[in-house]
Design a protein around this motif. Structure first.
Motif, mmCIF file in Angstrom:
data_model
loop_
_atom_site.group_PDB
_atom_site.id
_atom_site.type_symbol
_atom_site.label_atom_id
_atom_site.label_comp_id
_atom_site.label_asym_id
_atom_site.label_seq_id
_atom_site.Cartn_x
_atom_site.Cartn_y
_atom_site.Cartn_z
ATOM 1 N N GLU A 168 0.829 -1.213 0.000
ATOM 2 C CA GLU A 168 0.000 0.000 0.000
ATOM 3 C C GLU A 168 0.859 1.257 0.000
ATOM 4 O O GLU A 168 0.557 2.236 -0.700
ATOM 5 C CB GLU A 168 -0.937 -0.010 1.214
ATOM 6 C CG GLU A 168 -2.033 -1.063 1.144
ATOM 7 C CD GLU A 168 -2.745 -1.235 2.452
ATOM 8 O OE1 GLU A 168 -2.352 -0.569 3.452
ATOM 9 O OE2 GLU A 168 -3.709 -2.024 2.521
ATOM 10 N N LEU A 169 1.938 1.254 0.784
ATOM 11 C CA LEU A 169 2.823 2.426 0.823
ATOM 12 C C LEU A 169 3.532 2.632 -0.507
ATOM 13 O O LEU A 169 3.621 3.762 -1.012
ATOM 14 C CB LEU A 169 3.848 2.263 1.949
ATOM 15 C CG LEU A 169 3.309 2.387 3.377
ATOM 16 C CD1 LEU A 169 4.377 1.973 4.391
ATOM 17 C CD2 LEU A 169 2.832 3.810 3.669
ATOM 18 N N ARG A 170 4.029 1.564 -1.104
ATOM 19 C CA ARG A 170 4.705 1.682 -2.392
ATOM 20 C C ARG A 170 3.723 2.125 -3.474
ATOM 21 O O ARG A 170 4.064 2.929 -4.341
ATOM 22 C CB ARG A 170 5.372 0.355 -2.754
ATOM 23 C CG ARG A 170 6.591 0.047 -1.891
ATOM 24 C CD ARG A 170 7.303 -1.219 -2.318
ATOM 25 N NE ARG A 170 6.553 -2.405 -1.986
ATOM 26 C CZ ARG A 170 6.217 -3.360 -2.855
ATOM 27 N NH1 ARG A 170 6.557 -3.247 -4.127
ATOM 28 N NH2 ARG A 170 5.552 -4.421 -2.467
ATOM 29 N N ASP A 171 2.502 1.599 -3.400
ATOM 30 C CA ASP A 171 1.484 1.989 -4.375
ATOM 31 C C ASP A 171 1.117 3.462 -4.210
ATOM 32 O O ASP A 171 0.935 4.181 -5.195
ATOM 33 C CB ASP A 171 0.243 1.107 -4.189
ATOM 34 C CG ASP A 171 -0.766 1.276 -5.306
ATOM 35 O OD1 ASP A 171 -0.387 1.129 -6.479
ATOM 36 O OD2 ASP A 171 -1.944 1.558 -5.015
ATOM 37 N N VAL A 366 -2.679 -10.910 -4.229
ATOM 38 C CA VAL A 366 -3.987 -10.587 -4.813
ATOM 39 C C VAL A 366 -4.124 -9.075 -4.849
ATOM 40 O O VAL A 366 -3.963 -8.404 -3.815
ATOM 41 C CB VAL A 366 -5.138 -11.214 -3.993
ATOM 42 C CG1 VAL A 366 -6.494 -10.770 -4.551
ATOM 43 C CG2 VAL A 366 -5.029 -12.726 -4.004
ATOM 44 N N TYR A 367 -4.420 -8.543 -6.031
ATOM 45 C CA TYR A 367 -4.481 -7.096 -6.207
ATOM 46 C C TYR A 367 -5.734 -6.727 -6.989
ATOM 47 O O TYR A 367 -6.044 -7.333 -8.021
ATOM 48 C CB TYR A 367 -3.229 -6.599 -6.947
ATOM 49 C CG TYR A 367 -1.956 -7.034 -6.269
ATOM 50 C CD1 TYR A 367 -1.462 -6.343 -5.163
ATOM 51 C CD2 TYR A 367 -1.266 -8.160 -6.705
ATOM 52 C CE1 TYR A 367 -0.317 -6.759 -4.516
ATOM 53 C CE2 TYR A 367 -0.120 -8.575 -6.070
ATOM 54 C CZ TYR A 367 0.361 -7.882 -4.967
ATOM 55 O OH TYR A 367 1.490 -8.295 -4.319
ATOM 56 N N LEU A 372 0.500 -1.547 -10.818
ATOM 57 C CA LEU A 372 1.646 -1.477 -11.722
ATOM 58 C C LEU A 372 2.977 -1.630 -10.988
ATOM 59 O O LEU A 372 3.974 -2.023 -11.593
ATOM 60 C CB LEU A 372 1.616 -0.161 -12.490
ATOM 61 C CG LEU A 372 0.379 0.060 -13.373
ATOM 62 C CD1 LEU A 372 0.483 1.387 -14.109
ATOM 63 C CD2 LEU A 372 0.209 -1.082 -14.357
ATOM 64 N N THR A 373 2.991 -1.304 -9.684
ATOM 65 C CA THR A 373 4.240 -1.453 -8.935
ATOM 66 C C THR A 373 4.672 -2.907 -8.831
ATOM 67 O O THR A 373 5.842 -3.197 -8.589
ATOM 68 C CB THR A 373 4.083 -0.883 -7.503
ATOM 69 O OG1 THR A 373 2.964 -1.525 -6.872
ATOM 70 C CG2 THR A 373 3.860 0.605 -7.527
#
Length: 562
Positions: A168-171, A366-367, A372-373
């Motif tokens: 979540e942080l990277r996204d 699961v996304y 895209l990350t």
């Protein structure tokens, strides 16, 4: 400090304008014209080859100096202008990019718009510069000064590979177009960062900002504030508050601010919405070669900011309160803003799959959406995509460039009823995409992250278990409207009703106090409008969302002047 030292310090403090052209005469001419107008505030540097210019940029970066503008000729040996600008983006992602072209190179310039997010292309010759060069450079420098550049180095994120919060942080960083470095906690670089920050290895994720501030498992709002993204409103009252930063909200913000309304845009995660996560949009007007959703929506954000829109990121709206002629927007942290009018552009999110065990692996294989990350991590993997509409097709095409094989799972008998023809043709021509019609996910399992899926043949072919580390889901749409309970009328699926849809046998909605029918995009609360995917029976396309955002602003003006 001596006179020479003082002059050198002043030069070093000035932002750089760098020109690259292999023709010495042209190179000297453009540098001369730029110095004539901009040398008081900028250092004007020139290079006669792309590699030489990149070396100069690396030296400038090492000195901690800023680059405002890059002007590169398209036709250069060894490295053309587009190739140079693409590499330069890694060193100075915020520098404005202008391509110098001859008339015959305009096709290459248009292609560069998509490749390097080109800001402008300038035809040679540019005489007289007062008419053809300076207005372009003035506009680009103005845009450079307006944009947020407080982070010049990467944010560093440390955590477990399969941590949903790390994802979540990277996204969040990626969707807000912020560069970051990912350091798995089990690798030496991750352990070193944890030790240097004095953090507890058991309390990851850790985020280290460019100025060295260490944050342990920060909220999105804490992270945004730490790296300089605006989260707090500058005023208490606005002419227009736009809730949601997708194409509809961005369209409304551009038109509202450009037409003189004091406008604030509130977004809970990142501008762009679902469209911003799209790897490629190929049927949007004006982009014959396609454009990534991130590029398109980031340009729209910059455009909105340039016109004066105040953008607040990582603010969760929890309630809308009509209070006399004001409309009060309440935030989750207790804050609030008020406005004469509100445009609801909250968009939709993908519906959750009901397969057994799947919720346990959200963010850990699961996304929901493009994610895209995670694409580089799919290298040499067999991955699965669920959905039969354009978003699923675009994701499958993008992921096919990384994965060994992409399995596209479709509940229906095929793609023809739900996907654009151009995407169906592209998928059919891509050898490592396999379409599985009449197939659904009914189960999942794994140790700490997704490892297996159970697939069912809807035609009675039974179930089978497959190995899978990645599943990307693009099914249905759920509007973000639960916070509007008891205030704004919605249909049985939660989509917002507006205009004629509010009229029952010619009768106006309950509680309507005005002597007119609601305007076309107006809700049952006067002065509160809806645009984009959150509206009942809307057309789920980027172009229509942008159009509704513009239309809503026109109706806002009508409401304010009535």
């Amino acid at each position: 400090m001596g006179t020479t030292d003082t002059a050198a310090a002043e030069r070093a403090a000035k932002p750089v304008i760098l020109t690259v052209d292999d023709d010495p005469g042209v190179s000297r001419a453009i540098a001369r014209d730029l110095r004539r107008r901009y040398s008081d505030a900028y250092r004007i540097l020139r290079a006669e080859a792309g590699p030489q210019a990149l070396e100069s940029l690396r030296e400038i970066r090492l000195r901690g100096q800023e680059v405002a503008l890059l002007l590169a000729d398209q036709r250069m040996p060894l490295m053309n202008g587009t190739e140079f600008l693409e590499e330069a983006m890694d060193l100075y992602p915020h520098a404005r990019r202008v391509l110098l072209t001859a008339y015959a190179d305009t096709d290459a310039a248009i292609q560069a718009i998509n490749v390097v997010d080109l800001d402008h292309y300038l035809l040679k010759p540019w005489d007289p510069p007062e008419e053809k060069l300076y207005p372009v450079v003035d506009a680009e420098l103005d845009s450079w000064h307006r944009q947020e550049r407080s982070w010049r180095d990467s944010v560093r994120v440390v955590g477990d590979r399969w941590s949903s919060r790390c994802y979540e942080l990277r996204d969040f960083l990626a969707r807000n177009h912020l560069s970051y470095e990912w350091h798995p906690a089990g690798e030496p670089s991750g352990r070193q960062l944890v030790k240097a920050a004095g953090a507890d290895p058991a309390q990851l994720p850790l985020v280290v900002t460019p100025d060295g501030t260490a944050l342990t498992d920060p909220t999105d709002q804490e992270l945004a504030a730490a790296i300089g993204i605006a989260t707090d409103p500058a005023a208490e009252f606005y002419d227009l508050a736009v809730i949601g930063g997708g194409p509809a909200g961005l369209g409304a913000s551009v038109y509202g601010a450009s037409e003189g309304l004091r406008t604030v845009l509130v977004e809970r995660q990142a501008t762009g919405g679902q469209a911003g996560q799209s790897s490629r949009i190929e049927n949007y007007l004006g982009f014959p070669d396609g454009v990534s959703g991130g590029q398109l929506t980031e340009r729209a954000r910059r455009q909105a900011v340039r016109f004066g829109t105040e953008v607040l990121i990582a603010r969760q709206v929890t309630r809308l309160e009509p209070r006399g002629s004001a409309r009060v927007v309440h935030f989750a942290d207790g804050g609030r803003i008020s406005a004469h009018t509100v445009i609801l552009a909250t968009g939709v999110s993908y519906r959750r799959l009901g397969a057994a065990g799947l919720d346990e692996f959200v963010g850990r294989g699961v996304y929901y959406g493009a994610a895209l990350t995670e694409a580089p991590a799919c290298a040499d993997q067999e991955i699965y995509v669920v959905g039969g509409a354009n978003s699923a097709g675009q994701a499958a095409m993008h992921l096919s460039g990384f994965a060994k094989r992409v399995h596209l799972l479709v509940r229906g008998a095929g793609l023809q009823q739900s996907m654009s023809h151009y995407l169906i043709e592209q998928i059919a021509a891509t050898p490592n995409i396999e379409v599985h019609p009449c197939t659904e996910v009914v189960g999942s399992s794994g140790d700490g992250h997704l490892e297996r899926l159970v697939l069912r043949d809807r035609n009675g072919g039974g179930e089978r278990t497959v190995s899978a580390a990645f599943l990307f889901v693009f099914i249905g749409a759920e509007p973000h409207t639960g916070w509007l309970d008891d205030v704004v009328e919605r249909d049985d699926r939660g989509f917002i009703l507006a205009g004629p849809d509010l009229l029952t046998d010619g009768r106006r909605p309950r509680g309507w106090t005005l002597g007119r029918d609601p305007y076309h995009l107006e809700t049952n609360v006067p002065g509160v409008f809806v645009a984009g995917d959150a509206r009942a029976d809307s057309i789920k396309r980027v172009a229509s969302a942008v159009g509704e955002g513009a239309m809503a602003v026109a109706l806002v003006h009508r409401y304010l002047t009535a």
